[in-house]
Design a protein around this motif. Structure first.
Motif, PDB file in Angstrom:
ATOM      1  N   VAL A  41       2.649  30.232 -29.251  1.00  0.00           N
ATOM      2  CA  VAL A  41       3.696  31.253 -29.167  1.00  0.00           C
ATOM      3  C   VAL A  41       4.762  30.771 -28.201  1.00  0.00           C
ATOM      4  N   THR A  42       6.026  30.878 -28.622  1.00  0.00           N
ATOM      5  CA  THR A  42       7.152  30.441 -27.797  1.00  0.00           C
ATOM      6  C   THR A  42       8.043  31.627 -27.459  1.00  0.00           C
ATOM      7  N   ASN A  43       8.865  31.457 -26.434  1.00  0.00           N
ATOM      8  CA  ASN A  43       9.889  32.433 -26.057  1.00  0.00           C
ATOM      9  C   ASN A  43      11.232  31.936 -26.570  1.00  0.00           C
ATOM     10  N   GLU A  44      11.795  32.653 -27.529  1.00  0.00           N
ATOM     11  CA  GLU A  44      13.076  32.281 -28.116  1.00  0.00           C
ATOM     12  C   GLU A  44      14.169  33.186 -27.552  1.00  0.00           C
ATOM     13  N   SER A  45      15.136  32.568 -26.889  1.00  0.00           N
ATOM     14  CA  SER A  45      16.212  33.341 -26.281  1.00  0.00           C
ATOM     15  C   SER A  45      17.083  33.981 -27.354  1.00  0.00           C
TER      16      SER A  45
END
Length: 624
Positions: A483-487
């Protein structure tokens, strides 16, 4: 008139024997149909007399609703195999037979053309199959009606190639009471009789097959984490069980063992079953049979049965293991490697009354699974659900997937107190939050084997270095979720994006997918709820859940699985965007509104689709 009456009487007498003969023939056919497993496959009732038991058996198979993958997996374990070639004896090659007369040749040709060909589906079900064994703990007491239902299930399983090795246990037995051994033997014979009434051939194995105490010169198991059996067995002790299996009989064993003075003493059935699980696997290994380590069946002769247990079945009056996450309804699927201790810690005191043997059976399953092949599984089932055994045998899955949305499971009529619990050896599941904690080589191999594409390794890990939130790893990289944090422009909080969800092909179907998704739920969109405490690390259920978004190609065959687990989806050209709503937001809003219910669009949902549709398609590909 007299002659006419006499002629009618003679005519009626001439018809009567035919009717009696027809009735006797039907009765004999019925008995022959149930005589043995081979009879169940080879002998069919007349076309004008449909057999209700055969119909019930086939309906039980159809209700299992196996997928193509389930069917292939079942055939891989139970499908017929090429037997070793044997030296043919009979007519010497230099001996020529005279040709058949013309009329005889014509009759043979006509017979071959007119002989009915059985349906391929029916043939695949009823033809002889590769026979494998299951260890069964029959935990009563059962009434005659209940025992009839259970033994019918045993017969159905035998038709499908799974032969039961039954160990008897009664919850109301008292250790040391007068006549204890007599009561044990009487119950054993009662079960044998019940099996024979259902058409099976059963054999009581009254001599002890296990020995009390640890195995001589035994060393601690390398895996650890389970209770070592308090009894043991040698290959020579299994002669009676082998003999019964070769003769097409179901062995039924009382829970007795030989002590150090060679006396037969009653012990708990869990000790007998655990000792048999280990001893039967070791007996196959010592004989040099192929496939005992990987669970892959080898070719066998027609009389032989693979002694390696493929299933552990615990049939009782309690049903499965109650779950705190389902308000006391049973667990659907248990990862023994990662959840056993947590289940014991969260076991409600009231369940010790309603399910007094649940934890001891959980420990038994963990011990047996440590010795049985990785492809094996255990099932804890109530006597009210014997047909669930057929579904589990064919699909090797629970009746309902444990990774389905919690609200859907709670409101599903199929989830009852009698729903079985499936237990798999599983793999440890852990959560990592830095790229340095990932094994890049193993992760690359996992992703490339799962997606069947070449990973752009440098660009992929450079991106994760900047935006990775967390990764969940199952076992030794048998599966992973990243899981990534996408701005998002104009938004302070980034989007939680499921960048990768992958499971090795050899682990697809063994529960790893569900174990991984449940951990993903507990760590992302399910975070903050009481039933979302991931026992495998991470935030331990503390925090605020976030909407989880991901994308998939429109032609991805996994999309059907995603549809069932997502809150919604949206088509975007060649992509389908899926999302799961943060469950804590919904619970909070539902509690605030009370009986007014939820609206179609909450304030915190405003504008999020437009944001997702803008950000998600721009995420770069990870593949070359």
């Amino acid at each position: 008139m007299l002659a006419s009456g006499r002629s009618r009487l003679q005519a009626s007498r001439s018809v009567l024997p035919k009717q009696c003969s027809h009735t006797t023939q039907a009765s004999n056919t019925f008995k022959a149909f149930y005589a043995t497993v081979r009879g169940l496959r080879d002998v069919a009732p007349p076309e004008d007399e449909p057999d209700p038991a055969a119909n019930d058996f086939i309906l039980s198979i159809l209700k299992a609703n196996p997928s193509i993958r389930d069917t292939k997996s079942y055939l891989a374990s139970f499908g017929p195999r090429a037997l070793p070639t044997r030296q043919k004896t009979g007519i010497p090659p230099d001996l020529t037979l005279p040709p058949l007369p013309t009329t005889a040749s014509r009759d043979v040709t006509q017979l071959q053309q007119t002989s009915p060909k059985p349906s391929p589906v029916i043939s695949s079900i009823l033809n002889p199959v590769y026979r494998r064994t299951a260890l069964v703990k029959l935990q009563g007491p059962f009434t005659d009606r209940q025992l009839e239902s259970v033994t019918r299930g045993m017969v159905y399983l035998e038709k499908l190639g799974l032969v039961s090795v039954i160990v008897v246990e009664l919850d109301n037995w008292v250790r040391g009471e007068p006549g204890e051994k007599t009561a044990v033997l009487e119950e054993t014979m009662r079960i044998v009789s019940a099996l024979e009434k259902q058409g099976a051939r059963a054999r009581p194995v009254l001599q002890a097959a296990v020995r009390l105490g640890p195995k001589p010169n035994d060393t601690p198991p390398p895996e650890g984490g389970f209770d070592v059996p308090e009894a043991h067995t040698f290959p020579s002790d299994l002669v009676s069980i082998r003999s019964a299996l070769r003769a097409g009989e179901i062995p039924v064993l009382p829970p007795i063992a030989l002590d150090s003075f060679c006396r037969s003493v009653r012990i708990h059935s869990n000790d007998v079953i655990a000792a048999l699980a280990r001893g039967m696997v070791e007996a196959v290994g010592s004989s040099g049979a192929a496939g005992h380590k990987t669970g892959e069946p080898a070719a066998q002769s027609e009389e032989e049965v693979d002694l390696t247990p493929l299933r552990l079945m615990i049939i009782n009056r309690e049903g499965g293991i109650p779950s705190y996450a389902r308000s006391g309804l049973p667990h659907l699927l248990v990862n023994l490697s990662g959840e056993s201790e947590y289940i014991q810690e969260t076991f409600h005191p009231s369940w010790k009354t309603t399910h007094p043997t649940a934890l001891s059976n959980l420990s038994l399953a963990r011990t047996c699974m440590a010795y049985m092949p990785p492809t094996s599984s255990a099932i804890m089932v109530s006597h009210r659900s014997p047909k669930s055994l057929i579904a589990n045998l064919i699909t090797n899955k629970p009746e309902l997937s444990s990774s389905l949305p919690h609200a859907l499971l709670q409101n599903n009529g199929k989830l009852t107190e009698h729903t079985p619990t499936i237990l798999r050896r599983g793999s440890p599941v852990r959560v990592v939050r830095t790229l340095a904690d990932l094994n890049k080589t193993k992760m690359k191999a996992l992703l490339e084997q799962s997606f069947r594409r070449t990973l752009d390794e440098e660009a992929f890990y450079a991106r994760l270095e900047k935006c990775m939130d967390f990764a969940i790893i199952a076992g030794d990289y048998a599966g992973a979720a990243i899981v990534t944090n996408e701005s998002a422009p104009g938004h302070a909080q980034p989007i939680a994006y499921l960048d990768k969800f992958a499971v090795l092909p050899k682990h697809q179907g063994d529960g790893t997918v569900d174990f991984l998704w449940v951990a993903l739920h507990d760590e992302s969109y399910g975070l903050g709820l009481s039933f979302s405490v991931n026992p495998n690390g991470g935030k331990q259920g503390k925090g605020e859940g976030r909407d989880l978004v991901w994308r998939s190609r429109v032609d991805n065959p996994v999309n059907k699985w995603y549809f069932e687990r997502s809150t919604g989806h949206m088509r975007m050209g060649d992509w389908v965007m899926f999302w799961c709503d943060a469950e804590k937001h919904l619970k909070t809003e539902e509690g605030r509104r009370g009986s007014a219910g939820l609206s179609y669009l909450e304030s915190w949902e405003t504008g999020r689709f437009a944001t997702w549709a803008d950000v998600v398609p721009k995420i770069p590909s990870s593949w070359k």
